[in-house]
Design a protein around this motif. Structure first.
Motif, PDB file in Angstrom:
ATOM      1  N   GLU A  83       5.688  -5.147  29.054  1.00 17.94           N
ATOM      2  CA  GLU A  83       6.883  -4.508  29.584  1.00 17.94           C
ATOM      3  C   GLU A  83       8.108  -5.423  29.509  1.00 17.94           C
ATOM      4  O   GLU A  83       9.232  -4.945  29.380  1.00 17.94           O
ATOM      5  N   ASP A  84       7.916  -6.696  29.632  1.00 17.32           N
ATOM      6  CA  ASP A  84       9.011  -7.662  29.535  1.00 17.32           C
ATOM      7  C   ASP A  84       8.706  -8.606  28.370  1.00 17.32           C
ATOM      8  O   ASP A  84       8.237  -9.730  28.568  1.00 17.32           O
ATOM      9  N   PRO A  85       8.972  -8.146  27.141  1.00 19.17           N
ATOM     10  CA  PRO A  85       8.433  -8.853  25.973  1.00 19.17           C
ATOM     11  C   PRO A  85       9.365  -9.917  25.403  1.00 19.17           C
ATOM     12  O   PRO A  85       9.557  -9.982  24.202  1.00 19.17           O
ATOM     13  N   TYR A  86       9.950 -10.762  26.231  1.00 17.42           N
ATOM     14  CA  TYR A  86      10.938 -11.682  25.684  1.00 17.42           C
ATOM     15  C   TYR A  86      10.795 -13.073  26.290  1.00 17.42           C
ATOM     16  O   TYR A  86      10.210 -13.272  27.348  1.00 17.42           O
ATOM     17  N   ASN A  87      11.372 -14.031  25.578  1.00 13.98           N
ATOM     18  CA  ASN A  87      11.551 -15.384  26.093  1.00 13.98           C
ATOM     19  C   ASN A  87      12.747 -15.978  25.351  1.00 13.98           C
ATOM     20  O   ASN A  87      12.872 -15.815  24.137  1.00 13.98           O
ATOM     21  N   ARG A  88      13.624 -16.642  26.084  1.00 10.69           N
ATOM     22  CA  ARG A  88      14.831 -17.198  25.474  1.00 10.69           C
ATOM     23  C   ARG A  88      15.074 -18.600  25.996  1.00 10.69           C
ATOM     24  O   ARG A  88      14.793 -18.896  27.158  1.00 10.69           O
ATOM     25  N   ALA A  89      15.577 -19.444  25.122  1.00 13.18           N
ATOM     26  CA  ALA A  89      15.907 -20.820  25.493  1.00 13.18           C
ATOM     27  C   ALA A  89      17.276 -21.159  24.924  1.00 13.18           C
ATOM     28  O   ALA A  89      17.630 -20.744  23.812  1.00 13.18           O
ATOM     29  N   TYR A  90      18.040 -21.916  25.710  1.00 14.34           N
ATOM     30  CA  TYR A  90      19.378 -22.335  25.295  1.00 14.34           C
ATOM     31  C   TYR A  90      19.510 -23.821  25.616  1.00 14.34           C
ATOM     32  O   TYR A  90      18.989 -24.304  26.615  1.00 14.34           O
ATOM     33  N   SER A 102      22.037 -40.459  23.896  1.00 16.09           N
ATOM     34  CA  SER A 102      21.566 -39.126  23.503  1.00 16.09           C
ATOM     35  C   SER A 102      21.229 -38.346  24.760  1.00 16.09           C
ATOM     36  O   SER A 102      20.709 -38.909  25.737  1.00 16.09           O
ATOM     37  N   ALA A 103      21.528 -37.051  24.753  1.00 18.41           N
ATOM     38  CA  ALA A 103      21.287 -36.228  25.939  1.00 18.41           C
ATOM     39  C   ALA A 103      21.143 -34.773  25.528  1.00 18.41           C
ATOM     40  O   ALA A 103      21.658 -34.343  24.484  1.00 18.41           O
ATOM     41  N   PHE A 104      20.419 -34.020  26.332  1.00 19.17           N
ATOM     42  CA  PHE A 104      20.384 -32.567  26.175  1.00 19.17           C
ATOM     43  C   PHE A 104      20.253 -31.925  27.553  1.00 19.17           C
ATOM     44  O   PHE A 104      19.759 -32.537  28.510  1.00 19.17           O
ATOM     45  N   PHE A 105      20.721 -30.691  27.652  1.00 20.22           N
ATOM     46  CA  PHE A 105      20.588 -29.893  28.873  1.00 20.22           C
ATOM     47  C   PHE A 105      20.191 -28.489  28.445  1.00 20.22           C
ATOM     48  O   PHE A 105      20.832 -27.895  27.576  1.00 20.22           O
ATOM     49  N   ALA A 106      19.107 -27.955  29.007  1.00 22.91           N
ATOM     50  CA  ALA A 106      18.521 -26.710  28.512  1.00 22.91           C
ATOM     51  C   ALA A 106      18.185 -25.765  29.654  1.00 22.91           C
ATOM     52  O   ALA A 106      17.957 -26.185  30.793  1.00 22.91           O
ATOM     53  N   ARG A 107      18.131 -24.477  29.302  1.00 26.50           N
ATOM     54  CA  ARG A 107      17.718 -23.427  30.234  1.00 26.50           C
ATOM     55  C   ARG A 107      16.813 -22.460  29.483  1.00 26.50           C
ATOM     56  O   ARG A 107      16.999 -22.215  28.288  1.00 26.50           O
ATOM     57  N   THR A 108      15.814 -21.921  30.186  1.00 23.65           N
ATOM     58  CA  THR A 108      14.984 -20.857  29.628  1.00 23.65           C
ATOM     59  C   THR A 108      15.060 -19.635  30.520  1.00 23.65           C
ATOM     60  O   THR A 108      15.188 -19.751  31.746  1.00 23.65           O
ATOM     61  N   ASP A 109      14.978 -18.471  29.888  1.00 23.47           N
ATOM     62  CA  ASP A 109      14.929 -17.190  30.601  1.00 23.47           C
ATOM     63  C   ASP A 109      13.657 -16.469  30.209  1.00 23.47           C
ATOM     64  O   ASP A 109      13.380 -16.276  29.015  1.00 23.47           O
ATOM     65  N   SER A 110      12.871 -16.091  31.211  1.00 22.59           N
ATOM     66  CA  SER A 110      11.626 -15.361  31.006  1.00 22.59           C
ATOM     67  C   SER A 110      11.563 -14.212  31.997  1.00 22.59           C
ATOM     68  O   SER A 110      12.327 -14.172  32.972  1.00 22.59           O
ATOM     69  N   PRO A 111      10.640 -13.263  31.793  1.00 23.76           N
ATOM     70  CA  PRO A 111      10.441 -12.222  32.810  1.00 23.76           C
ATOM     71  C   PRO A 111      10.045 -12.857  34.144  1.00 23.76           C
ATOM     72  O   PRO A 111       9.495 -13.971  34.180  1.00 23.76           O
TER      73      PRO A 111
END
Length: 749
Positions: A434-441, A456-465
């Motif tokens: 029903e919630d068929p997604y996953n996203r990362a930025y 060196s550096a990174f900052f990330a977020r993920t979105d899931s159901p």
């Protein structure tokens, strides 16, 4: 977790501020390179003339090329002239860049040739590698190399090889379409290269300048000499110190390459189909289009990876997943552009998530596209892949079709860069949830704060159901300093407990990490047989998000000695502690025996000897021996590798990795025995075999691969795989086998 993300942002801000202070600090003289660099003018061939690529630099056409021979040592005597003369020339016509190298040698009979495989490590053989910075940006480059056997070695450099840990800044798996010829002659050994301009990316126009550098390895002397001086502590990937290749008249690039394949296979899986072998055949196509001289579009249809080498088996004695590198060709080109995060620990994009099920079974890839290169001053990358539904025959579950999208953009300024990435997965079809997604930025930064210091550096977020954690954050900041004598790194990382990059690789979540590394490297003048003494140490500590210590690892190398011949030996201590909150299985075999680690707080130490003999010799040995404790028990283990070669054609290697562990909950022994054999008929035709015995799974697996290559790693591949249960070496012990024939051919227009 909101408060934790605010804390992470504050820490990142603090590290950035420290980097600004470092940038303002007076720069040390150590490790700096003089402003003057060698300049070479490329020659032009007469109309209709081109050199014969036979490995003998005697064609009259080479007279039009300016010779360069002032090579400088990096090792063993930095800054001194090379002990053997090297002459290099560059020629250009409307289609190809030609390079001729004469490696003069006072003792041609002592030239060492120890590798015959494409892209083999050139450190233990006489060799030459040439770097071409085709955008003259001081960061990115192509590398072409060979040895006296005539192997093809090529790769891509990004951000001077510093794009990330785990070798992500240099991609040796990039394969180009080019030609090389070599010979051992009375002068030494010689090489001629013909590199089609369509293989490269560049800015077209008249009187262009590229960065250029070359390193020659004179192996019997363990001597490395460079066209343009590279200070100790760095290697050929230090693009910013390259010389200059002037006078290039470069045409616009509009090439089209087709790579079709046809394959057939027979698969006999005795576990799933005891009485029925499955036969299948397939066709597919890869297409490469040079949209512009600096931008390439790759398309793939019905992608197949039958010729890919098997993974090396690993033993896992931790409560975290193991990392297996990507080996499939389509995903390897420009792979470093898509790498964001902390290599092998927090990767926002890990291509093995595409086309492989969670248990490692192949999933059909219907089609895919990748656009990569430079656009308006930016490095850009766009990847889209579509997989098909498949029934998992081991579980009976239908795995849904998925669409994967990766968008990467990066801006370079000087030797620094910043960028952003988006990674998305969307399940499709009737079997999607029903919630068929996953996203990362993520956003990332690589800032050359000083000549030798890099932030060196990174900052990330993920979105899931919501059922998979909803949204969360991760990030890391690290500052590294390297000069001729020592290098050091300090880093801070934080990963939320709901951070979920499904198309990436995440070793653990819900932690804060502090990390430090220090390496000292110096030549002791009083012991001339020692090339370098390199004591070093690294330590990392993991805390949960309530700031409680969860685990730590220390590596304390009290002495590490490199000899003038290339041998190495040393002794170190490993210190570890762990605080598992729930029991986990550390060992389980096919008989049902299992050993678990109960919750608690554990600390242990091991003493380790490691060393190797001269790896370029016909017979060499490498050993790592560990003894000490492990959780609340005892540990004894070793990793032994014996390598034998007969000339450059026949190379064999046998290893034995053993873990002998005694714990209150049980005792077990892990044994892994990998055996590799490779025979090269020519530099393009080889037979390779990998046999692996695994005591824990009680199996022997075999992978035999015959490759008859023509151009750019294309040609005929014949692959046989076999897996057997070892309790009784009879036909009844066969678990599965497969036989595959695949033919690929390259057409260019």
């Amino acid at each position: 977790m909101y408060g934790g993300s605010i804390r992470l942002q504050r820490v990142l801000h603090l590290v950035l501020t420290c980097g600004l202070l470092c940038a303002a600090w007076p720069r040390p003289a150590t490790g700096q390179v003089p402003d003057a660099v060698p300049r070479i003018t490329v020659g032009r061939t007469a109309e209709g003339e081109r050199p014969i690529i036979d490995g003998r630099v005697d064609d009259g056409v080479w007279v039009a090329a300016q010779p360069f021979s002032d090579f400088i040592q990096q090792e063993p005597n930095e800054g001194e002239p090379a002990t053997e003369r090297t002459v290099i020339r560059f020629l250009l016509d409307s289609e190809n860049l030609y390079i001729a190298v004469i490696c003069f040698d006072s003792e041609p009979g002592q030239i060492i040739v120890s590798e015959s495989r494409r892209d083999a490590d050139l450190g233990d053989t006489d060799s030459i590698r040439i770097l071409l910075d085709t955008f003259n940006d001081g960061q990115n480059a192509f590398v072409f190399g060979t040895n006296p056997f005539g192997i093809e070695y090529d790769g891509q450099v990004m951000a001077e090889g510093q794009a990330g840990r785990g070798g992500q800044g240099f991609n040796v798996n990039w394969d180009a379409d080019w030609v090389v010829g070599t010979q051992i002659t009375e002068r030494g050994w010689e090489a001629e290269f013909a590199i089609p301009l369509r293989t490269l990316r560049y800015n077209p126009g008249q009187e262009r300048t590229w960065g250029v550098n070359t390193v020659r390895n004179i192996r019997r002397k363990n001597e490395q000499v460079f066209l343009s001086r590279v200070p100790r502590g760095y290697d050929l990937n230090r693009v910013s110190v390259a010389g200059k290749l002037d006078g290039l008249d470069l045409p616009a690039r509009r090439d089209l390459t087709l790579l079709p394949y046809v394959s057939g296979s027979v698969i006999d899986d005795r576990i799933l189909r005891p009485d029925n072998a499955r036969r299948s055949g397939d066709v597919g196509l890869d297409l490469k289009w040079g949209v512009r001289a600096d931008l390439t579009l790759d398309l793939t249809l019905n992608t197949d990876f039958a010729q890919v080498e098997a993974d090396e088996q690993q033993v896992n004695l931790t409560r975290f997943p193991l990392f297996f590198p990507e080996k499939r060709p389509f995903f390897l080109e420009n792979a470093q552009l898509f790498q964001v995060g902390q290599g092998r620990t927090v990767d926002l994009f890990f291509s093995r998530r595409i086309g492989l099920s969670p248990n490692g079974e192949p999933l059909p890839i219907r089609a895919g596209a990748r656009l990569s290169g430079k656009l308006g001053g930016y490095n850009v990358g766009l990847l889209n892949m579509q997989t098909a539904e498949k029934i998992d025959e081991r579980t009976g579950q239908t795995l849904p079709a998925n669409n994967f999208t990766v968008l990467r953009i990066q801006r370079e300024f000087g030797r620094s860069n910043f960028g952003a990435i988006y990674v998305g997965r969307e399940a499709l079809g009737d079997h999607a949830s029903e919630d068929p997604y996953n996203r990362a930025y993520a956003v990332d930064l690589g800032w050359q704060a000083t000549t030798n210091g890099r932030l060196s550096a990174f900052f990330a977020r993920t979105d899931s159901p919501p059922s998979k954690g909803a949204s969360d954050y991760a990030g890391r900041a690290a500052y590294s300093y390297t000069n001729e004598l020592w290098s050091a790194t300090g880093a801070y990382a934080q990963v939320g407990d709901r951070f979920n990059p499904e198309v990436g690789f995440l070793r653990r979540r819900g932690y804060r990490q502090l990390e430090g590394r220090f390496n000292l490297s110096y030549p002791p003048e009083r012991w001339p047989w020692i090339r370098r003494i390199q004591p070093h140490a690294n330590f990392s500590a993991y805390f949960n998000l309530d700031d409680e210590l969860e685990s730590s690892q220390g590596h304390w190398h009290v002495f590490d000695i490199r000899t003038q011949t290339g041998a190495r030996f040393g002794y170190l201590f490993e210190t570890q502690q762990d605080r598992p909150k729930r029991p986990f299985t550390v060992y389980e075999d096919v008989t049902g025996q299992s050993v678990a680690i109960p919750p608690g707080h554990y600390a242990w130490t091991r003493g380790v000897f490691e060393g190797n003999t001269n790896l370029s010799a016909p017979l060499s040995v490498a050993l790592r021996h560990r003894i000490g404790s492990f959780y609340d028990g005892d540990y004894h283990g070793w990793e032994l590798t014996v390598r034998m070669r007969a000339g450059a054609r026949l190379i064999s290697e046998i290893g034995w990795d053993r873990d002998d562990v005694t714990l209150p909950g049980g005792k077990f022994i892990n044994d892994l025995v990998p055996i590799r054999v490779s025979y090269a008929f020519t530099s393009l035709a080889s037979l390779q075999g990998l046999i692996q015995y695994n005591r824990q799974t009680s199996t022997i697996s075999s992978n035999v691969r015959l490759a008859l290559l023509t151009r750019s790693s294309t040609g005929l591949f014949i692959v046989y795989n076999d897996r057997r249960e070892t309790s009784s070496l009879t036909p009844d012990g066969l678990l599965g086998r497969s036989f595959t024939v695949k033919y690929t051919r390259l057409f260019d227009f």
